[in-house]
Design a protein around this motif. Structure first.
Motif, PDB file in Angstrom:
ATOM      1  N   SER A 165       0.569  -1.237  -0.157  1.00  0.00           N
ATOM      2  CA  SER A 165      -0.053   0.288  -0.021  1.00  0.00           C
ATOM      3  C   SER A 165       0.545   1.238   0.174  1.00  0.00           C
ATOM      4  N   VAL A 166       0.421   2.644  -0.707  1.00  0.00           N
ATOM      5  CA  VAL A 166       1.041   3.367  -0.387  1.00  0.00           C
ATOM      6  C   VAL A 166       0.301   5.023  -0.161  1.00  0.00           C
ATOM      7  N   TYR A 167       1.406   5.024   0.902  1.00  0.00           N
ATOM      8  CA  TYR A 167       0.565   6.293   1.678  1.00  0.00           C
ATOM      9  C   TYR A 167       1.100   8.200   0.716  1.00  0.00           C
ATOM     10  N   MET A 168       0.315   9.042   1.266  1.00  0.00           N
ATOM     11  CA  MET A 168       0.543   9.968   0.834  1.00  0.00           C
ATOM     12  C   MET A 168       0.186  11.071   1.898  1.00  0.00           C
ATOM     13  N   TRP A 169       1.388  12.208   1.992  1.00  0.00           N
ATOM     14  CA  TRP A 169       0.488  13.514   3.053  1.00  0.00           C
ATOM     15  C   TRP A 169       1.844  14.527   2.635  1.00  0.00           C
ATOM     16  N   GLY A 170       1.060  15.920   3.102  1.00  0.00           N
ATOM     17  CA  GLY A 170       1.386  17.164   2.508  1.00  0.00           C
ATOM     18  C   GLY A 170       0.833  17.991   1.266  1.00  0.00           C
ATOM     19  N   GLN A 171       1.557  18.751   1.332  1.00  0.00           N
ATOM     20  CA  GLN A 171       0.889  19.084  -0.321  1.00  0.00           C
ATOM     21  C   GLN A 171       0.343  18.167  -1.567  1.00  0.00           C
ATOM     22  N   TYR A 172      -0.919  18.926  -1.301  1.00  0.00           N
ATOM     23  CA  TYR A 172      -1.456  18.234  -2.579  1.00  0.00           C
ATOM     24  C   TYR A 172      -2.267  18.928  -3.462  1.00  0.00           C
ATOM     25  N   ARG A 173      -1.367  19.868  -4.698  1.00  0.00           N
ATOM     26  CA  ARG A 173      -1.972  20.871  -5.604  1.00  0.00           C
ATOM     27  C   ARG A 173      -1.862  22.101  -5.056  1.00  0.00           C
ATOM     28  N   GLY A 174      -1.863  22.220  -3.822  1.00  0.00           N
ATOM     29  CA  GLY A 174      -2.693  23.455  -3.209  1.00  0.00           C
ATOM     30  C   GLY A 174      -3.296  23.622  -2.004  1.00  0.00           C
ATOM     31  N   HIS A 175      -3.580  21.449  -2.103  1.00  0.00           N
ATOM     32  CA  HIS A 175      -3.791  21.630  -0.829  1.00  0.00           C
ATOM     33  C   HIS A 175      -3.236  20.717  -0.064  1.00  0.00           C
ATOM     34  N   SER A 176      -3.664  20.974   1.724  1.00  0.00           N
ATOM     35  CA  SER A 176      -2.851  20.212   2.613  1.00  0.00           C
ATOM     36  C   SER A 176      -3.521  18.518   3.410  1.00  0.00           C
ATOM     37  N   VAL A 177      -2.588  17.577   2.717  1.00  0.00           N
ATOM     38  CA  VAL A 177      -3.182  16.927   3.169  1.00  0.00           C
ATOM     39  C   VAL A 177      -2.387  16.292   5.151  1.00  0.00           C
ATOM     40  N   THR A 178      -3.120  16.863   6.153  1.00  0.00           N
ATOM     41  CA  THR A 178      -2.007  16.389   7.030  1.00  0.00           C
ATOM     42  C   THR A 178      -1.913  14.822   7.964  1.00  0.00           C
ATOM     43  N   THR A 179      -2.117  13.797   7.663  1.00  0.00           N
ATOM     44  CA  THR A 179      -2.930  12.862   7.634  1.00  0.00           C
ATOM     45  C   THR A 179      -2.618  11.798   6.762  1.00  0.00           C
ATOM     46  N   PRO A 180      -1.226  11.188   6.882  1.00  0.00           N
ATOM     47  CA  PRO A 180      -1.179   9.463   5.964  1.00  0.00           C
ATOM     48  C   PRO A 180      -2.687   9.110   5.100  1.00  0.00           C
ATOM     49  N   MET A 181      -2.810   9.487   4.061  1.00  0.00           N
ATOM     50  CA  MET A 181      -3.771   8.821   2.986  1.00  0.00           C
ATOM     51  C   MET A 181      -3.532   7.655   2.655  1.00  0.00           C
ATOM     52  N   LEU A 182      -4.311   7.048   2.253  1.00  0.00           N
ATOM     53  CA  LEU A 182      -3.931   5.557   1.344  1.00  0.00           C
ATOM     54  C   LEU A 182      -4.035   5.723  -0.064  1.00  0.00           C
ATOM     55  N   THR A 183      -3.805   5.872  -1.006  1.00  0.00           N
ATOM     56  CA  THR A 183      -3.946   6.264  -2.416  1.00  0.00           C
ATOM     57  C   THR A 183      -3.975   4.859  -3.477  1.00  0.00           C
ATOM     58  N   PRO A 184      -4.215   5.107  -4.743  1.00  0.00           N
ATOM     59  CA  PRO A 184      -4.486   4.158  -5.090  1.00  0.00           C
ATOM     60  C   PRO A 184      -3.059   3.101  -5.935  1.00  0.00           C
ATOM     61  N   PHE A 185      -2.131   3.949  -6.042  1.00  0.00           N
ATOM     62  CA  PHE A 185      -1.079   4.270  -6.157  1.00  0.00           C
ATOM     63  C   PHE A 185      -0.087   2.599  -5.796  1.00  0.00           C
ATOM     64  N   LYS A 186       0.977   2.148  -6.397  1.00  0.00           N
ATOM     65  CA  LYS A 186       1.473   0.642  -6.367  1.00  0.00           C
ATOM     66  C   LYS A 186       3.436   1.463  -6.515  1.00  0.00           C
ATOM     67  N   LEU A 187       3.789   2.784  -7.229  1.00  0.00           N
ATOM     68  CA  LEU A 187       4.676   2.926  -7.096  1.00  0.00           C
ATOM     69  C   LEU A 187       5.264   4.371  -5.750  1.00  0.00           C
ATOM     70  N   MET A 188       5.416   4.495  -5.199  1.00  0.00           N
ATOM     71  CA  MET A 188       5.653   5.835  -4.308  1.00  0.00           C
ATOM     72  C   MET A 188       5.990   7.145  -5.768  1.00  0.00           C
ATOM     73  N   SER A 189       6.696   6.993  -7.235  1.00  0.00           N
ATOM     74  CA  SER A 189       6.415   7.727  -7.057  1.00  0.00           C
ATOM     75  C   SER A 189       5.629   7.731  -8.329  1.00  0.00           C
ATOM     76  N   ASP A 190       4.591   7.775  -8.586  1.00  0.00           N
ATOM     77  CA  ASP A 190       3.344   7.850  -8.817  1.00  0.00           C
ATOM     78  C   ASP A 190       2.683   9.126  -8.543  1.00  0.00           C
ATOM     79  N   ILE A 191       3.002   9.163  -6.808  1.00  0.00           N
ATOM     80  CA  ILE A 191       2.393  10.363  -6.244  1.00  0.00           C
ATOM     81  C   ILE A 191       3.545  11.684  -7.010  1.00  0.00           C
ATOM     82  N   PHE A 192       4.261  11.576  -6.587  1.00  0.00           N
ATOM     83  CA  PHE A 192       5.131  12.955  -7.467  1.00  0.00           C
ATOM     84  C   PHE A 192       4.631  13.432  -8.805  1.00  0.00           C
TER      85      PHE A 192
END
Length: 534
Positions: A303-330
């Protein structure tokens, strides 16, 4: 990683793109390097300060070969915000080029448009590199750390009074420690020792040194507050730091103005290291980049999680993503969209199970079953057919005498129809001429393939034209005739209601085609009435 996720590659020639095996996007997402399967290195993009290494100051959307790096087996790239670039080869050699205002190239202040070997490290084998805004760290195979570039915050070390235009070993404090990992924020440096301790030095702003005070520290010191945690890796954003322990926990500190620490708020009160991402399972890898304010984590189960700046929005707790690679988040959410490291590229053929199955279909070298239709052979695999078809699953249980025959003869359907059916089982794709789809629809009813039946109906509806309406009508009559021997109650179940609509559309197109032909001959709409009267 899928190359198509990065817009800078959207104009690449498909043939060239298929040969790319790794890529690195940097410079605010406007510049990139790619390495092909033949170990040729190409640069493309804006080319700020000649950072593409192509001996030119001009930008290019067409990939240009970086001659000095071709055949060198580059295994890592790193870049600073001043468009200085560092490349590391598998032999442990360092090449540098690009912006050099603060001594970022470590080559005695010599500007260069093309990659050149870092002088003085001929006998040193480098294993890891990291870039901050205008400074660089390098780690050799013996665990020694070297640094060069800007030193305005002590991010190289305190013995320097100015920027360092020549690489130097960082010997204070950590000089006697064996280091296994290095990383940089924009203006601070970090090292992880072999016993799992984290050392830091440089700019203290926003608590990125892990201390709750406002003093820059130009001498590497061991960050307190980890208790008994053994750190195996650090990853740095612009001014925040993630640390991964050997037990799969994440400890973070530094700037939190976008929630990049992951504590549920955007407060900067946690200047000292704090355990974060406590609600997710065991973490096996982390990622961040000094170019943005995003944090990413990969768990043991993928499972891949992300948090922080999200295209102008702020994600303050780890959010599960549908991605399989962390690079997809960037690629999808970072601004700018850069890569945190040189990433391997997989083409669709290498990624897709379906592509592999497609290649295996009708391959006599690997098949374990031959099917004969109209005297022609089709080579298939029992295991795939059993998995994909209930009909074949029942057949290969051993209950049917046909299961032992090879070739297995089929006489109920034509060769194009049956081959299309088997190809569908392998790929999920229907590849057949429009007038033969009704035959495939008949087969789907016979084998109770509901998914195939729905796809056939959709294809028939979408492919009806005045040119093929008559052919489809004849085929539908043939299809209907084949079921006249079946009981009426069964016919009602077998012939889909959608077929009636299809026939109506066929008749409509036939009639419409006749009307249009009449209009073309007579030249006016009134001729319709006169033709009726006649």
């Amino acid at each position: 990683m899928n190359l198509d996720k990065w817009s800078i590659f959207s104009l690449l020639n498909p043939e060239f793109k298929s040969k790319i095996r790794s890529a690195f996007v940097f410079g605010g997402g406007s510049e990139a390097f790619v390495i092909t399967e033949s170990d040729d290195v190409y640069g493309l993009g804006q080319n700020s300060c000649s950072c593409l290494g192509i001996d030119s100051t001009e930008s290019t959307l067409e990939p240009k070969k970086v001659e000095e790096l071709c055949g060198k087996k580059v295994k890592a790239f790193a870049s600073g915000c001043g468009a200085n670039v560092v490349a590391l080869t598998e032999k442990g050699e360092i090449y540098v080029w690009g912006h050099n205002k603060f001594g970022e190239l470590g080559n005695e202040g010599c500007n260069t448009k093309v990659p050149g070997l870092l002088p003085g490290l001929a006998d040193v084998v480098i294993e890891e590199i990291a870039c901050g805004g205008h400074h660089t760290l390098a780690l050799d195979k013996d665990g020694k750390v070297y640094g060069w570039g800007q030193n305005n915050n002590g991010q190289i070390e305190y013995t320097l009074r100015a920027n360092s235009s020549r690489f130097r070993q960082i010997i204070t404090t950590i000089g006697v420690k064996k280091i296994k990992n290095i990383a940089c924020t924009n203006s601070a440096s970090f090292a992880v020792s072999h016993n799992g301790k984290v050392y830091a030095w440089g700019n203290r702003e926003n608590g990125q040194l892990g201390l709750p005070h406002d003093t820059n520290i130009s001498q590497p010191f061991k960050i307190p507050g980890f208790d008994n945690a053994i750190i195996v890796k650090v990853a740095c954003g612009f001014s925040h730091v993630l640390a991964l322990s050997d037990s799969g926990n994440i400890i973070a500190w530094g700037s939190n103005n976008y929630g990049q620490i992951g504590i549920g708020s955007k407060s900067n009160v946690y200047l000292s290291p704090v355990r974060t991402a406590t609600e997710i399972e065991r973490v096996v890898d982390i990622a961040a980049t000094p170019d943005c304010h995003i944090s990413a984590a990969l768990t043991l189960t993928g499972s891949v999680y992300m948090w922080g700046q999200y295209r102008g929005h702020s994600v303050t707790t780890p959010m599960l993503t549908p991605f399989k690679l962390m690079s997809d988040i960037f690629a999808s959410f970072a601004k700018p969209a850069v890569m945190n490291s040189l990433l391997p590229i997989w083409t669709e053929d290498s990624l897709s199970v379906i592509a592999s199955l497609k290649h295996a279909f009708n391959d006599p070298n690997t098949s374990d079953l031959t099917i004969m239709v109209d005297g022609k052979l089709i080579y298939v695999h029992k295991g795939i057919l059993k998995i994909r078809s209930e009909y074949f699953h029942s057949m290969f249980k051993g209950e049917w005498k046909e299961c032992c025959k090879s070739p297995l003869e089929i006489d109920k359907f034509s060769f194009p129809v049956y081959k299309a059916y088997l190809y569908y089982l392998y790929t999920g794709i229907i590849d057949i001429e429009p007038e033969a789809v009704l035959g495939l629809l008949e087969l789907s009813n016979f084998y109770c393939e509901e998914g195939l039946k729905r796809k056939c109906e959709q294809i028939i509806k979408s492919r009806i034209t005045p040119e093929n309406a008559a052919l489809l009508y004849v085929a539908s009559v043939t299809y209907n005739t084949r079921f006249t021997k079946v009981k009426k109650s069964v016919v009602k179940e077998q012939i889909p209601i959608a077929l009636l609509g299809i026939l109506a559309v066929c008749f409509f197109f036939i009639y419409l085609n006749k009307v249009l032909s009449l209009l073309n001959k007579r030249g006016c709409f009134c001729c319709i009435e006169s033709s009726k009267n006649s």
